[in-house]
Design a protein around this motif. Structure first.
Motif, PDB file in Angstrom:
ATOM      1  N   LEU A 289       0.832  -1.209   0.000  1.00 12.83           N
ATOM      2  CA  LEU A 289       0.000   0.000   0.000  1.00 12.83           C
ATOM      3  C   LEU A 289       0.866   1.259   0.000  1.00 12.83           C
ATOM      4  N   GLY A 290       1.950   1.226   0.793  1.00 14.37           N
ATOM      5  CA  GLY A 290       2.855   2.370   0.813  1.00 14.37           C
ATOM      6  C   GLY A 290       3.514   2.597  -0.534  1.00 14.37           C
ATOM      7  N   ALA A 291       3.864   1.500  -1.206  1.00 15.96           N
ATOM      8  CA  ALA A 291       4.493   1.616  -2.519  1.00 15.96           C
ATOM      9  C   ALA A 291       3.548   2.197  -3.557  1.00 15.96           C
ATOM     10  N   MET A 292       2.242   1.968  -3.378  1.00 13.29           N
ATOM     11  CA  MET A 292       1.249   2.558  -4.280  1.00 13.29           C
ATOM     12  C   MET A 292       1.437   4.066  -4.365  1.00 13.29           C
ATOM     13  N   LEU A 293       1.681   4.692  -3.223  1.00 11.59           N
ATOM     14  CA  LEU A 293       1.842   6.142  -3.183  1.00 11.59           C
ATOM     15  C   LEU A 293       3.256   6.561  -3.557  1.00 11.59           C
ATOM     16  N   LEU A 294       4.247   5.863  -3.011  1.00 12.05           N
ATOM     17  CA  LEU A 294       5.632   6.271  -3.215  1.00 12.05           C
ATOM     18  C   LEU A 294       6.097   6.098  -4.658  1.00 12.05           C
ATOM     19  N   ASN A 295       5.604   5.064  -5.348  1.00  9.52           N
ATOM     20  CA  ASN A 295       6.047   4.819  -6.729  1.00  9.52           C
ATOM     21  C   ASN A 295       5.819   6.030  -7.624  1.00  9.52           C
ATOM     22  N   ASP A 296       4.680   6.688  -7.447  1.00 14.42           N
ATOM     23  CA  ASP A 296       4.358   7.828  -8.295  1.00 14.42           C
ATOM     24  C   ASP A 296       4.774   9.159  -7.668  1.00 14.42           C
ATOM     25  N   MET A 297       4.955   9.189  -6.349  1.00 16.63           N
ATOM     26  CA  MET A 297       5.335  10.432  -5.683  1.00 16.63           C
ATOM     27  C   MET A 297       6.833  10.701  -5.794  1.00 16.63           C
ATOM     28  N   ILE A 298       7.649   9.707  -5.509  1.00 16.74           N
ATOM     29  CA  ILE A 298       9.096   9.913  -5.484  1.00 16.74           C
ATOM     30  C   ILE A 298       9.826   9.048  -6.504  1.00 16.74           C
ATOM     31  N   GLY A 299       9.109   8.186  -7.208  1.00 18.36           N
ATOM     32  CA  GLY A 299       9.744   7.361  -8.229  1.00 18.36           C
ATOM     33  C   GLY A 299      10.089   5.970  -7.738  1.00 18.36           C
TER      34      GLY A 299
ATOM     35  N   ALA B 217      -1.148   3.825 -15.009  1.00 22.61           N
ATOM     36  CA  ALA B 217      -1.595   3.448 -13.658  1.00 22.61           C
ATOM     37  C   ALA B 217      -0.692   2.393 -13.040  1.00 22.61           C
ATOM     38  N   ARG B 218       0.511   2.234 -13.600  1.00 20.83           N
ATOM     39  CA  ARG B 218       1.366   1.118 -13.187  1.00 20.83           C
ATOM     40  C   ARG B 218       1.790   1.226 -11.730  1.00 20.83           C
ATOM     41  N   GLY B 219       2.146   2.403 -11.252  1.00 18.21           N
ATOM     42  CA  GLY B 219       2.598   2.540  -9.880  1.00 18.21           C
ATOM     43  C   GLY B 219       1.527   2.147  -8.882  1.00 18.21           C
ATOM     44  N   VAL B 220       0.318   2.690  -9.062  1.00 19.50           N
ATOM     45  CA  VAL B 220      -0.781   2.392  -8.145  1.00 19.50           C
ATOM     46  C   VAL B 220      -1.241   0.947  -8.303  1.00 19.50           C
ATOM     47  N   ALA B 221      -1.384   0.500  -9.544  1.00 22.43           N
ATOM     48  CA  ALA B 221      -1.903  -0.849  -9.791  1.00 22.43           C
ATOM     49  C   ALA B 221      -0.965  -1.922  -9.251  1.00 22.43           C
ATOM     50  N   SER B 222       0.345  -1.717  -9.380  1.00 22.29           N
ATOM     51  CA  SER B 222       1.283  -2.697  -8.848  1.00 22.29           C
ATOM     52  C   SER B 222       1.178  -2.768  -7.324  1.00 22.29           C
TER      53      SER B 222
END
Length: 514
Positions: free
Chosen positions: A96-106, A427-432
């Motif tokens: 769940l944390g990665a859902m946000l971080l993937n698109d926020m900070i890469g 949507a890859r960051g959130v979907a993953s």
């Protein structure tokens, strides 16, 4: 006449000359993947740590269930069940944390951030003086595992060329398996507290190396940083590589993307790949791989083989590493679907064998006393001993090896790879993150329920459940999963947009799939 003959000879040789010209032009811009492999190695150290921490409970639980254990840390069956399964709950939180971080900070920074909960978790377990420290430490290492599981496959898929994406895409699974094997090997000679201290090393090394690695060119282009994206892509492909075509292809894909709305989620280009990824992660966990790995030594304690369970576990780790390496070699040759078929069939055959063995094995009328039964030392459930064979047998360990061999050849690495390949680019960051969260929530429920199923029914019922799931895996692969071998991410997305074609009809400058 001589001129005519020469012309005819030229016409005969023209196709060969054309082929030679293509080969020469390819050689002149040949991709140098050495730096790509270095970046992949730096990233997958997080997966090494993930594999290491996932099975940490397997050799540690017998020590903590032993009468000789520190009274402050000694666990009963329920506490041991939580220690085994709470890792997966942390992994779900990390997803769940990665859902946000993937698109926020890469992707790259998300991977580096996972070192924080990992290091804190290992420190707590290594210096534990109370049970809460063990459980919190195990949870935090799970959070780190969930973060890396959601970020590393995406990062690797975005920096890799399509010709080698299958091979390097299997690296996360390979290094996770190698981390598992390293834990089993160290557990033969290292006390359990030092196992936790050793787990900090790959996380720290990962952060140091990733500092010098490039960010995803795809993400940089999405932020409008074209020069930096071109520089990073050239670093990854080599100085002789012409980046213009790939940059143009990625940029076109980004330009055609927009924020996903709820109405768009109802279109096939979005909901089909997301559903495929989520169901694959669900089925992957329902095969039973996580409870088998988490309780591997306890399960082997009950198999009555002559070799000690800790050596059986290490042997299975070697088999698993070999099978993942074989899958990496075959990934871009045999294709994803062929390996998934093979994987499903091997898991089905082995789990069916284990089901029949556990069903036909005579049961003891009463459990052994708590201080003498091997089960009391493993914390898997007081009635697991009901599945004990009367005489030593090698069939359970061979069947378990075949099961893990089959899983590691297909449903292990390919599920991670396909998730990073088929998810919509926008949507890859959130979907993953959603996929990883679903996966680990499933793993938590199954791992915790495993002990109670064994308590009530013995090993027969969970093995029967795993057998049925393997049949579902076979059917799902046949009906729903596309073959993505040697397809670009844009071609794969086009497959879901158009229905059944990978070919992109955009401009002559963009290569089309065959």
């Amino acid at each position: 006449m001589e001129i005519i003959c020469k012309k005819k000879n030229f016409l005969l040789w023209e196709p060969l000359i054309h082929v030679v010209h293509i080969l020469c032009s390819f050689t002149s811009v040949q991709i140098n993947n050495s730096k790509l492999f270095l970046a992949v190695f730096a990233a997958v150290l997080g997966n090494f740590n993930f594999g290491y921490s996932l099975v940490y409970s397997s050799p540690v639980l017998p020590k903590l269930k032993s009468p000789d254990a520190d009274p402050r840390l000694r666990m009963d069956t329920e506490q041991a069940a939580w220690f085994g399964s709470i890792y997966t709950l942390g992994a779900a939180a990390g997803g769940l944390g990665a859902m946000l971080l993937n698109d926020m900070i890469g992707r790259k920074l998300s991977i580096m951030m996972s070192a924080v909960p990992s290091t804190v978790g290992y420190v707590l377990m290594g210096g534990a003086v109370d049970l809460w420290m063990l459980h919190v430490g195990r949870f935090l290492t799970g959070v780190a595992g969930g973060m890396t599981a959601a970020s590393i496959p995406v990062y690797i898929s975005e920096i890799s060329h399509k010709a080698v994406r299958g091979t390097v895409g299997s690296c996360p699974q390979i290094t996770a398996v190698f981390g598992t094997l390293s834990l089993y090997a160290l557990a033969l000679v290292v006390p359990w507290r030092w196992l936790a201290i050793a787990g900090e090393v790959p996380a720290v090394l990962m952060v140091i190396l990733l500092v010098f690695m490039p960010s995803s060119p795809r993400r940089l282009l999405s932020l409008g940083r074209e020069q930096q994206a071109e520089k990073n892509l050239r670093w990854l492909r080599g100085n002789n590589y012409d980046t213009r075509s790939e940059i143009s292809e990625i940029q076109h894909s980004i330009n055609t993307q927009s924020k996903v709305t709820l109405s768009q989620l109802g279109t096939p280009v979005y909901y089909k790949p997301i559903i495929i990824s989520v169901v694959m992660r669900f089925l992957q966990q329902m095969t039973g791989i996580t409870p088998v790995l988490v309780y591997l030594e306890p399960i082997f304690n009950e198999s009555k083989v002559s070799l000690e369970p800790k050596y059986d576990a290490a042997l299975v780790g070697v088999v698993r590493l070999f099978s993942v390496g074989l899958a990496a070699i075959l990934m871009d040759k045999a294709g994803r679907k062929a390996l998934l078929y093979t994987s499903s069939l091997l898991m089905f055959a082995s789990s069916l064998t284990l089901t029949m063995i556990s069903h036909t094995t005579p049961c003891h009328p009463d459990p052994a006393p708590p201080n003498t039964t091997a089960l009391d030392h493993v914390g898997i459930g007081s009635s697991l001993g009901a599945s004990n064979p009367v005489s030593p047998s090698v069939i359970p360990i061979i069947s378990t090896m075949v099961f893990i061999f089959g899983y590691a050849m297909g449903w292990g690495p390919i599920t991670w790879l396909l998730m990073s390949e088929v998810l919509p680019l926008v949507a890859r960051g959130v979907a993953s993150g959603v996929c990883v969260t679903v996966s680990w929530l499933t793993a938590f429920m199954l791992t915790h329920a495993f002990t109670h199923m064994v308590d009530r029914y013995g090993l027969y019922v969970p093995y029967l459940l795993f057998t049925v799931v393997c049949v579902l895996c076979l059917l799902f692969n046949a009906v729903c999963i596309p073959e993505t071998r040697k397809r670009s991410l844009e071609e794969i997305e086009n497959y879901f947009r158009t229905g059944r074609t990978f070919t992109i009809n955009r401009s002559p400058s963009v290569l089309q799939s065959s």
